[in-house]
Every structure is written in structure tokens, then in C-alpha cells.
Design a protein around this motif. Structure first.
Motif, PDB file in Angstrom:
ATOM      1  N   ALA A 108       0.826  -1.212   0.000  1.00 34.60           N
ATOM      2  CA  ALA A 108       0.000   0.000   0.000  1.00 34.60           C
ATOM      3  C   ALA A 108       0.858   1.260   0.000  1.00 34.60           C
ATOM      4  CB  ALA A 108      -0.942  -0.009   1.209  1.00 34.60           C
ATOM      5  N   ALA A 109       2.007   1.221   0.671  1.00 35.84           N
ATOM      6  CA  ALA A 109       2.893   2.387   0.701  1.00 35.84           C
ATOM      7  C   ALA A 109       3.455   2.674  -0.690  1.00 35.84           C
ATOM      8  CB  ALA A 109       4.023   2.159   1.696  1.00 35.84           C
ATOM      9  N   ALA A 110       3.776   1.618  -1.441  1.00 35.20           N
ATOM     10  CA  ALA A 110       4.287   1.817  -2.795  1.00 35.20           C
ATOM     11  C   ALA A 110       3.201   2.361  -3.717  1.00 35.20           C
ATOM     12  CB  ALA A 110       4.836   0.501  -3.340  1.00 35.20           C
ATOM     13  N   VAL A 111       1.967   1.865  -3.575  1.00 39.42           N
ATOM     14  CA  VAL A 111       0.872   2.379  -4.395  1.00 39.42           C
ATOM     15  C   VAL A 111       0.570   3.832  -4.023  1.00 39.42           C
ATOM     16  CG1 VAL A 111      -1.547   2.082  -5.026  1.00 39.42           C
ATOM     17  CG2 VAL A 111      -0.080   0.081  -4.763  1.00 39.42           C
ATOM     18  N   TRP A 112       0.628   4.152  -2.727  1.00 50.89           N
ATOM     19  CA  TRP A 112       0.461   5.547  -2.312  1.00 50.89           C
ATOM     20  C   TRP A 112       1.504   6.429  -3.000  1.00 50.89           C
ATOM     21  CZ3 TRP A 112       4.250   8.466  -0.026  1.00 50.89           C
ATOM     22  CH2 TRP A 112       3.881   9.756   0.376  1.00 50.89           C
ATOM     23  N   ALA A 113       2.736   5.942  -3.119  1.00 46.29           N
ATOM     24  CA  ALA A 113       3.787   6.724  -3.780  1.00 46.29           C
ATOM     25  C   ALA A 113       3.434   6.976  -5.247  1.00 46.29           C
ATOM     26  CB  ALA A 113       5.129   6.006  -3.665  1.00 46.29           C
ATOM     27  N   ILE A 114       2.798   6.005  -5.888  1.00 46.36           N
ATOM     28  CA  ILE A 114       2.351   6.212  -7.267  1.00 46.36           C
ATOM     29  C   ILE A 114       1.270   7.288  -7.305  1.00 46.36           C
ATOM     30  CG2 ILE A 114       1.186   5.131  -9.228  1.00 46.36           C
ATOM     31  CD1 ILE A 114       2.538   2.519  -8.457  1.00 46.36           C
ATOM     32  N   GLN A 115       0.354   7.243  -6.334  1.00 40.40           N
ATOM     33  CA  GLN A 115      -0.657   8.287  -6.245  1.00 40.40           C
ATOM     34  C   GLN A 115      -0.009   9.670  -6.116  1.00 40.40           C
ATOM     35  OE1 GLN A 115      -3.612   9.020  -6.664  1.00 40.40           O
ATOM     36  NE2 GLN A 115      -3.976  10.838  -5.433  1.00 40.40           N
ATOM     37  N   MET A 116       1.171   9.723  -5.488  1.00 42.67           N
ATOM     38  CA  MET A 116       1.900  10.981  -5.347  1.00 42.67           C
ATOM     39  C   MET A 116       2.785  11.274  -6.560  1.00 42.67           C
ATOM     40  SD  MET A 116       0.708  12.021  -2.533  1.00 42.67           S
ATOM     41  CE  MET A 116       1.749  13.420  -2.155  1.00 42.67           C
ATOM     42  N   ASN A 117       2.510  10.567  -7.670  1.00 41.65           N
ATOM     43  CA  ASN A 117       3.175  10.800  -8.961  1.00 41.65           C
ATOM     44  C   ASN A 117       4.645  10.391  -8.974  1.00 41.65           C
ATOM     45  OD1 ASN A 117       0.760  11.922 -10.035  1.00 41.65           O
ATOM     46  ND2 ASN A 117       1.236  13.855  -9.015  1.00 41.65           N
ATOM     47  N   THR A 118       4.976   9.390  -8.171  1.00 44.36           N
ATOM     48  CA  THR A 118       6.323   8.812  -8.209  1.00 44.36           C
ATOM     49  C   THR A 118       6.469   7.929  -9.437  1.00 44.36           C
ATOM     50  OG1 THR A 118       6.450   8.822  -5.799  1.00 44.36           O
ATOM     51  CG2 THR A 118       7.968   7.356  -6.967  1.00 44.36           C
ATOM     52  N   ILE A 119       7.607   8.016 -10.081  1.00 44.83           N
ATOM     53  CA  ILE A 119       7.957   7.096 -11.161  1.00 44.83           C
ATOM     54  C   ILE A 119       9.127   6.208 -10.745  1.00 44.83           C
ATOM     55  CG2 ILE A 119       8.779   6.873 -13.539  1.00 44.83           C
ATOM     56  CD1 ILE A 119       5.983   7.902 -13.473  1.00 44.83           C
ATOM     57  N   VAL A 120      10.169   6.820 -10.138  1.00 42.02           N
ATOM     58  CA  VAL A 120      11.393   6.081  -9.817  1.00 42.02           C
ATOM     59  C   VAL A 120      11.604   6.082  -8.304  1.00 42.02           C
ATOM     60  CG1 VAL A 120      13.833   5.765 -10.380  1.00 42.02           C
ATOM     61  CG2 VAL A 120      12.328   6.976 -11.994  1.00 42.02           C
ATOM     62  N   PHE A 121      11.955   4.915  -7.768  1.00 46.15           N
ATOM     63  CA  PHE A 121      12.220   4.744  -6.335  1.00 46.15           C
ATOM     64  C   PHE A 121      13.734   4.617  -6.138  1.00 46.15           C
ATOM     65  CE2 PHE A 121       7.946   3.338  -7.092  1.00 46.15           C
ATOM     66  CZ  PHE A 121       7.216   3.688  -5.961  1.00 46.15           C
ATOM     67  N   HIS A 122      14.265   5.413  -5.212  1.00 45.30           N
ATOM     68  CA  HIS A 122      15.707   5.450  -4.962  1.00 45.30           C
ATOM     69  C   HIS A 122      15.987   5.086  -3.498  1.00 45.30           C
ATOM     70  CE1 HIS A 122      16.779   7.706  -8.743  1.00 45.30           C
ATOM     71  NE2 HIS A 122      15.510   8.072  -8.635  1.00 45.30           N
TER      72      HIS A 122
END
Length: 340
Positions: A108-122
């Protein structure tokens, strides 16, 4: 007009969570027509492997205002209104400033990051609860103009031999672009500066073995048509795209772990958010046991000491770092000559 937003039910360790996804049909990768919803479904498909590689670590989110061809910024701390299942940990940056940084613990935290318009995770090279002590020695093999992916592969194989001689088992992944990332699990016993020096020691040994094909030169004008071993990616708060993270490139590529045996035949462009879920289902995750047998950097530290005694010391740090002890001048060589 009715909102396009939708709710995704995302399973997790504490049961399902309802995660809102606004504008699910927004196209993020225009060249291939992949949307925000496609991205969310991808991350749910690969969640176990993605979180195994990137979870429980401070993480920076590369967020975009529109699609991957637009402007972006890096987000590190949880914004106001973030859901209560998001965690953060206070970390210290090279400037000495301390600030909470996001940690991903569940899908759910990763999907939330997508909702926040994240493309790349570092993700950082260290765990959240021991964020000053990396548990991964990471080496970025960065191809320069005039080199090919085959050149990067050859350097990676020789780097593996170097690390094996230093007592380290290592793993490899595509960068999602033209390079390769080599990771060696290590015991979290040394601060970032010590691990950086271990990376430099390995890089210099690789450079000695492949002087015409590999370089540790920080300044681009000195690299030539060689593979640059980017030792500065081992610094505190320096990150690279995580395993199974997409990249902001037109065909939606993914930074994908591969086995050493398949590396010679790899086409990095073949690993995308469309193809990688099926690869995981059929091939499995080559990094599943990455941390099963962590090694130490003691041999590499001995190599560093040997090189220092032979007149080789620190290499330049990134320009936003404070001046470091023993560091050479941060002046482009051609400019330094012009000043003389």
C-alpha cells in the motif's frame, strides 16, 4: 463532472488497505501508452520482490508533475496528510542536517507513492534502523560515449572476479538504461565513508586490470570511451534506481535483477513494466537470497590502505558535499591548467 478517482484494495501484513488512485487513466509513458493504473498494477504484481529489495530503507521518490517527459523533483520526507501506515526514519545528510525520510514497508505504501506521482524509487544502501551503516556495497558501471552494453557486461564480469577475490558474493541488475549495477551484501559494520573507500579500492583494482576499458576518472573530459565506475554512488544520500523500479524513459524500462549466467545475452530494453511480472512468475527473483550471506569489506579496506601507501588517496566528492579531508581540488583539470 464525476471524479475519475478509484480505490484499490491492497493486501498487506495488517490486512487489506483502501488506497485512492486519482486520474488512473493518466498516461505516464506516452510512447507506449502506459497509465498510472498500469503502473499501480505492475507494482502490485511485483510487490514481494520490490519490497524485498527496497523496503525497510530510507527512500527518495522521484516525482513527476506529468508524464516521464516532464519536470520532476525528489521527495524524501512524508508530506502532510500522508496515511498512518507510512513510516519515516530520521537520517543525517552530508550537510549535517537531519530530517525524517520515507520508508516503504508494504505494498500500500508503494501504491500511495504512485498516487503521489512517483515514477522512480531510490532506496538507500542502509536499513532504516541502522541508516548510518550500509548493508550493501553498490557499484554503478556507467557507460560513456563510444562504449556499448557489451563493454559494460565485460566490465561487470571482471568486477565480479575482483569482488570474489575480496571475499564478497555479488549480484547484478540492469540500470534500466545503458548501465549495470553490481551489489554485494555486507555486514552493516562501517559508515558510508568507509564503504565508499572500499568501492574505490575495488574500482581501482578493476581499472588496473582493464585500463583501456574502465576508468575511475571523475571528470568527464578524462574518461574517454571507457566504462566509468561511479564510486560516488556509494556516498551517504546518494542512490540509484532500486531493483524493479521503473525508469523515466519512453519505453517504461525497469531496473531488473538478472543472473550472472544470463548476463551475456541480456537486452536491457526487454525489461519493462509490461514484461517483468511474467519474468518473475516464470524465472523467479535472482535477488531473492541477496542478503543470505553478507560479507565484510576488510580485504577491500586493506587494498585501500595499500593504495594510500602507494600514493593513491581520496577521489573527488560530488559538488554539493562539504570539502572532505584529503580530497583533491574540485576543479576540472582543463580549467586548473588554464589557471596555472
Amino acid at each position: 463532472m464525476a471524479s475519475e478517482a478509484m480505490i484499490l484494495d491492497v493486501d498487506g501484513p495488517d490486512g487489506p488497505r483502501a488506497v485512492r488512485l486519482s486520474s488512473p487513466s493518466r498516461v505516464l509513458w506516452p510512447q507506449v501508452g502506459l497509465t498510472k493504473l498500469d503502473f499501480a498494477r505492475y507494482l502490485l504484481d511485483v510487490a514481494p520482490a520490490f519490497l524485498r529489495a527496497n523496503g525497510d530503507r530510507p527512500v527518495s521518490l522521484q516525482r513527476f508533475g506529468g508524464d516521464v517527459e516532464g519536470e520532476f523533483f525528489f521527495s524524501k520526507n512524508p508530506p502532510k496528510g500522508a496515511p498512518d501506515y507510512l513510516r519515516s526514519v530520521p537520517v543525517t545528510y552530508p550537510s549535517g542536517r537531519s530530517h525524517p525520510q520515507l520508508v516503504l514497508d508494504e505494498p500500500a505504501a508503494a501504491v500511495w507513492a504512485i498516487q503521489m506521482n512517483t515514477i522512480v524509487f531510490h532506496p538507500w544502501a542502509s536499513r532504516a534502523e541502522a541508516h548510518d551503516l550500509p548493508d550493501e556495497l553498490r557499484i554503478d558501471l556507467d557507460p560513456q560515449p563510444g562504449t556499448t552494453f557489451a563493454d559494460v557486461v565485460a566490465a561487470a564480469h571482471e568486477l565480479r572476479a575482483v569482488l570474489v577475490e575480496a571475499g564478497l558474493e555479488c549480484f547484478v541488475k540492469t540500470s534500466g538504461n545503458r548501465g549495470l549495477h553490481v551489489f554485494a551484501p555486507i555486514e552493516p559494520a562501517h559508515e558510508f565513508l568507509e564503504v565508499r573507500r572500499a568501492v574505490i579500492a575495488a574500482a581501482r583494482e578493476l581499472e588496473r586490470r582493464m585500463p583501456e576499458r574502465v576508468t575511475t576518472a571523475w571528470w568527464k573530459e578524462e574518461r574517454g570511451a571507457r566504462i566509468f565506475v561511479d564510486y560516488n554512488q556509494a556516498n551517504r544520500d546518494r542512490t540509484m534506481a532500486g531493483a524493479y523500479s521503473p525508469r523515466a524513459l519512453p519505453h517504461a524500462p525497469v531496473s531488473c535483477p538478472v543472473t550472472w549466467e544470463e548476463l551475456d545475452g541480456v537486452d536491457p530494453a526487454a525489461f519493462t513494466i509490461v514484461t517483468v511480472p511474467e519474468r518473475l512468475r516464470t524465472v523467479g527473483d535472482p535477488w531473492e537470497d541477496l542478503h543470505a550471506k553478507p560479507g565484510t569489506i576488510e580485504v577491500l579496506r586493506e587494498w585501500w590502505d595499500r593504495d594510500v601507501q602507494n600514493g593513491l588517496g581520496e577521489l573527488p566528492f560530488p559538488p554539493d558535499f562539504p570539502k572532505m579531508p584529503g580530497e583533491p581540488m574540485r576543479v576540472q583539470p582543463s580549467r586548473a591548467r588554464n589557471r596555472a
